[in-house]
Enzyme design. Structure first.
Site, PDB file in Angstrom:
ATOM      1  N   GLN A 168      -4.569  -1.685   9.749  1.00  0.00           N
ATOM      2  CA  GLN A 168      -4.388  -2.994   9.119  1.00  0.00           C
ATOM      3  C   GLN A 168      -4.895  -4.086  10.058  1.00  0.00           C
ATOM      4  OE1 GLN A 168      -3.425  -3.385   5.933  1.00  0.00           O
ATOM      5  NE2 GLN A 168      -3.767  -5.588   6.094  1.00  0.00           N
ATOM      6  N   LYS A 221       0.845  -1.211   0.000  1.00  0.00           N
ATOM      7  CA  LYS A 221       0.000   0.000   0.000  1.00  0.00           C
ATOM      8  C   LYS A 221       0.873   1.251   0.000  1.00  0.00           C
ATOM      9  CE  LYS A 221      -3.754  -2.486   2.261  1.00  0.00           C
ATOM     10  NZ  LYS A 221      -4.499  -2.783   3.503  1.00  0.00           N
ATOM     11  N   ASP A 273     -11.078   2.697   4.295  1.00  0.00           N
ATOM     12  CA  ASP A 273     -11.269   1.243   4.181  1.00  0.00           C
ATOM     13  C   ASP A 273     -12.757   0.888   4.174  1.00  0.00           C
ATOM     14  OD1 ASP A 273      -9.335  -0.670   3.783  1.00  0.00           O
ATOM     15  OD2 ASP A 273      -8.660  -0.712   5.863  1.00  0.00           O
TER      16      ASP A 273
HETATM   17  N1  GUN Z   1      -6.692  -7.213   6.351  1.00  0.00           N
HETATM   18  C1  GUN Z   1      -7.053  -7.999   5.311  1.00  0.00           C
HETATM   19  N2  GUN Z   1      -7.619  -7.264   4.334  1.00  0.00           N
HETATM   20  C2  GUN Z   1      -7.623  -5.990   4.764  1.00  0.00           C
HETATM   21  C3  GUN Z   1      -8.083  -4.760   4.191  1.00  0.00           C
HETATM   22  O1  GUN Z   1      -8.621  -4.689   3.080  1.00  0.00           O
HETATM   23  N3  GUN Z   1      -7.888  -3.658   4.957  1.00  0.00           N
HETATM   24  C4  GUN Z   1      -7.324  -3.715   6.190  1.00  0.00           C
HETATM   25  N4  GUN Z   1      -7.211  -2.588   6.877  1.00  0.00           N
HETATM   26  N5  GUN Z   1      -6.896  -4.828   6.737  1.00  0.00           N
HETATM   27  C5  GUN Z   1      -7.047  -5.962   6.024  1.00  0.00           C
END
Ligand code: GUN
Length: 296
Positions: free
Chosen positions: A98, A54, A121
C-alpha cells in the site's frame, strides 16, 4: 443535457459476481484458493481505510487475504525481506504494497522486489514498462478499471480526444499508455500545465486524477463529453468529493462518474481480478512453458 451516471458500484458488483464464480470453480477444480498478501507500513488513515476495504472485498469473493503490518519507523530492509519471503511462498498469488510508504523507503526498490507474476497492482518496473509495448503481466488496477467502465457503457476510445489531468505513476501515466494502445489521441496535463482549460475543453473524454476538489468546473468541459473523476478528497466538513464540480458538470456532460461509487469500486475489483488471474496462472502452464515443452 443531464449526464448518465457511470455507476462504478453496480458495474463492479457484476464483475465481482463473476469473479466469485471463477474463484469457486478454481477451488473445486484444483483445490487452490487465490490469496493476496498486503503490506501496510505506518498509520496513514487513508491507507488503512483502503486496505480494510480490500480485505473485505477479498472475503466477499472468496479470495484469502493476509495483512502484513509494520510500524512507520520499520527498517526499509525488513519490508524488502518480507516481500522476498512472500515471493517464495507458493500459497501467495498476489502481493500488494500500500502506497505511500514513509520517506525513508526507496519505493522503486520496494516495488521492483515484488515478483512480476505476483505484482497484482501492476506497479513493478516490468509491468509499467510493459504498458509501452502492450505486454504487461498485470494491468494497473485504476486505469484498468476506468477502461472497463468506458467499455461497459459502450464508449469506444479509438480516435477520441482524451485529456488526462494528473501525471502520477499510479493513474495518469499508465492511463495514457492504455488509451494510446486503444488508439485514442491523448493529452496529459499536470501541475505545471498552463491554461488547463484549453486542454480540457477539447476532450471527448476527460479523466481527472489530480486530488484537488472542484478543479474542473463546467466551463472547462465540452458539451456531451464523458467525464471520469478519479479524485477522492475529504472536505473539512467530512464529505467525500472528487476533483470535479459534479452537480454543474452533470448538466453539461453525456456521462459522468460519481464520487464515491464511481472509479473507486472498480479499482478494488480489478485488484480482485488480477489476484484471481495470478492464481489461475499458478496452476496452468504459461504459454511460454507450453511452447518450450512442445519444442522438446
Ligand atoms: N495508494 C493509492 N492508490 C493505490 C493503489 O491503487 N495501490 C496501492 N498499492 N497503493 C495505493
Amino acid at each position: 443535457m443531464t449526464a448518465k451516471l457511470l455507476d462504478g458500484k453496480a458495474i463492479a458488483r457484476d464483475i465481482r459476481d463473476k469473479i466469485k464464480v471463477r474463484v469457486a470453480a478454481l477451488r473445486a477444480r484444483t483445490g487452490v484458493q487465490p490469496s493476496l498478501a498486503m503490506i501496510l507500513v505506518g498509520q496513514n488513515p487513508a491507507s488503512r481505510l483502503y486496505v480494510r476495504n480490500k480485505v473485505k472485498a477479498c472475503a466477499e469473493v472468496g479470495i484469502r487475504s493476509t495483512l502484513h503490518e509494520f510500524p512507520a519507523d520499520i527498517d526499509a530492509a525488513a519490508v524488502i525481506a518480507r516481500i522476498e519471503a512472500l515471493n517464495c511462498d507458493p500459497e501467495v498469488h498476489g502481493i500488494l504494497v500500500q502506497l505511500p510508504l514513509p520517506a525513508h523507503h526507496d519505493i522503486h526498490a520496494v516495488l521492483r522486489t515484488i515478483a512480476v507474476e505476483k505484482d497484482v497492482d501492476g506497479f513493478h518496473l516490468y509491468n509499467v514498462g510493459g504498458l509501452v509495448l502492450g505486454e504487461t503481466v498485470f494491468p494497473p488496477c485504476t486505469p484498468y478499471g476506468v477502461m472497463k467502465l468506458l467499455d461497459s457503457a459502450g464508449i469506444d476510445v479509438a480516435g477520441k480526444n482524451v485529456t488526462i489531468v494528473g501525471a502520477s505513476n499510479i493513474v495518469g501515466k499508465p492511463m495514457a499508455l492504455m488509451l494510446l494502445r486503444h488508439e485514442a489521441t491523448v493529452a496529459i496535463c499536470h501541475v505545471r500545465t498552463r491554461d488547463l482549460a484549453q486542454y480540457t475543453i477539447l476532450a471527448d473524454i476527460l479523466i481527472v486524477a489530480a486530488g484537488v476538489p472542484n478543479l474542473i468546473i463546467p466551463q472547462m468541459v465540452k458539451t456531451g463529453a464523458v467525464v471520469i473523476d478519479v479524485g477522492i478528497n475529504r472536505l473539512p466538513d467530512g464529505r467525500l468529493v472528487g476533483d470535479i464540480d459534479f452537480e454543474g458538470i452533470r448538466k453539461k456532460a453525456a456521462y459522468v462518474t460519481p464520487v464515491p461509487g464511481g472509479v473507486g469500486p472498480m479499482t478494488v475489483t480489478m485488484l480482485l481480478e488480477n489476484t484471481l488471474v495470478a492464481a489461475e496462472r499458478s496452476v496452468a502452464p504459461s504459454r511460454t512453458e507450453t511452447l518450450t515443452a512442445a519444442a522438446k
